[in-house]
Structures are given as C-alpha cells and as structure tokens.
Design an enzyme around this catalytic site. Sequence first.
Site, mmCIF file in Angstrom:
data_model
loop_
_atom_site.group_PDB
_atom_site.id
_atom_site.type_symbol
_atom_site.label_atom_id
_atom_site.label_comp_id
_atom_site.label_asym_id
_atom_site.label_seq_id
_atom_site.Cartn_x
_atom_site.Cartn_y
_atom_site.Cartn_z
ATOM 1 N N LYS A 120 0.604 -1.113 0.378
ATOM 2 C CA LYS A 120 0.042 0.105 -0.138
ATOM 3 C C LYS A 120 0.842 1.057 0.145
ATOM 4 O O LYS A 120 0.148 2.119 -0.726
ATOM 5 C CB LYS A 120 -0.702 -0.286 0.842
ATOM 6 C CG LYS A 120 -2.043 1.084 1.399
ATOM 7 C CD LYS A 120 -2.834 1.185 2.284
ATOM 8 C CE LYS A 120 -2.249 1.990 3.916
ATOM 9 N NZ LYS A 120 -2.757 2.101 4.628
ATOM 10 N N ASP A 138 -6.721 0.871 0.587
ATOM 11 C CA ASP A 138 -6.709 1.371 2.517
ATOM 12 C C ASP A 138 -8.205 0.697 2.619
ATOM 13 O O ASP A 138 -9.212 0.435 1.875
ATOM 14 C CB ASP A 138 -6.183 2.826 2.846
ATOM 15 C CG ASP A 138 -7.030 3.939 2.711
ATOM 16 O OD1 ASP A 138 -8.541 3.224 2.217
ATOM 17 O OD2 ASP A 138 -7.717 5.016 3.147
#
Length: 212
Positions: A120, A138
Amino acid sequence: MNAAKRLEIFRRFHEENPEPKTELAYSSAFELLIAVILSAQSTDVGVNKATAKLFPVANTPAAIHALGVEGLSEYIKTIGLFNSKAKNVIETCRLLVERHGGEVPQTREALEALPGVGRKTANVVLNTAFRQLTMAVDTHIFRVSNRTGIAPGKNVVEVEQKLMKFVPKEYLLDAHHWLILHGRYVCLARKPRCGSCRIEDLCEYKQKTSDD
Ligand code: SF4
C-alpha cells in the site's frame, strides 16, 4: 456494476474535486514516503503535526538518519507505534543513502524492500509522488469499493486489481484520492451518509441510510 455507472461516478467525483490531493503534508517524494510510513494506523492530522516539527529540522535521508532512533522518536512520539516506526524510518533512511544515492526509488520492488514499506505504501508513493498508475487500497477504499459495487473483492489485492481494470482510464490516476476522501467524509464505516452522498443514485449498497 456496469461501465456507464462507474464512468458517471468518477465524472461526479472529478466535477466536485478536479485535483484531489492527499491530506498528508509533504514537499518532496522523500517527505511523502516518511509521512506514509508514519501514517500506518494513525491519522493524517496526527502525522502532519509531528512532521511539521520534524521536516524543518531534517527532511533528507542523511539528516533523519543522523537523528538516530532516539532523536527521531522525540519528534514522532505522539504517533501510534512510534517506536517501531522510528526504527523502520532510520533503517529506511540508511538504505536510501546506501542503495539509492539518497533518492526515493521509483519501482515497486525497490520501495517494498525498505522497512515499513508494504504494497500500500509503495502504491501511494508511486501514484502520488511519481504519478504512476497504481492503486493503493486502504480500509476506506476497500469499504467504498465493496459497498458501491465499483470493485467488490474479498481482500485488498482483489479490490486493487479490479479497480485497476474497471476504473475508467482517464480517472485512474486520481481515483485513489477520490475514493479515500469519499470513505473518510461521506461513506463512513459505521454510518454512511447516504442522504448527502453525490453518488447515492448510482451506488448499489443494499443498506443505504437516510443520514446526511
Ligand atoms: S450511497 Fe451510502 S453506501 Fe453508497 S457510496 Fe454513498 S454513502 Fe456510501
């Protein structure tokens, strides 16, 4: 969800906010990388407060590395998990100096080899600092993608792959920011504000609320 609906959803996001930005404060790829590492399980506001004091003092890999774990901890101790984050940041800074001449690398492999940098974080840096077509998923993006039907998936990698495939190409670069902001301020985890949602008529969530 069909392609026409997705296109209209992103057209509206774009219309409302043509140049969406991350809410993390940064002025270089390196500052963004550090801010994103610090932001894991913490709020952007909390990270910004800490980096507002840190970056004027040290905003290069060499300068932060010179602070050492203890010195850096003094600046970031208001942030959750600051101890392990301080260790990761110092080690990341050392590797940036040793392997990359003090620059932030622009490939996923090199970024993910840095401590504290997962998929991420790498995606955020590649997308936001280097404007590459990547999609960082997320908790907000995962929720919004599933609820709306834009890109349903059982895990973050599945949602990431579907977003990369289904988000209209002209909106792909900024989709990450629009979806985060939508999740953070409108499509809230516990009580989505469907009553004041700009895409309510297009969203396929079965349990919409009348909250605004
Ligand atoms: S209508 Fe409700 S569930 Fe759908 S995107 Fe908007 S806030 Fe989220």
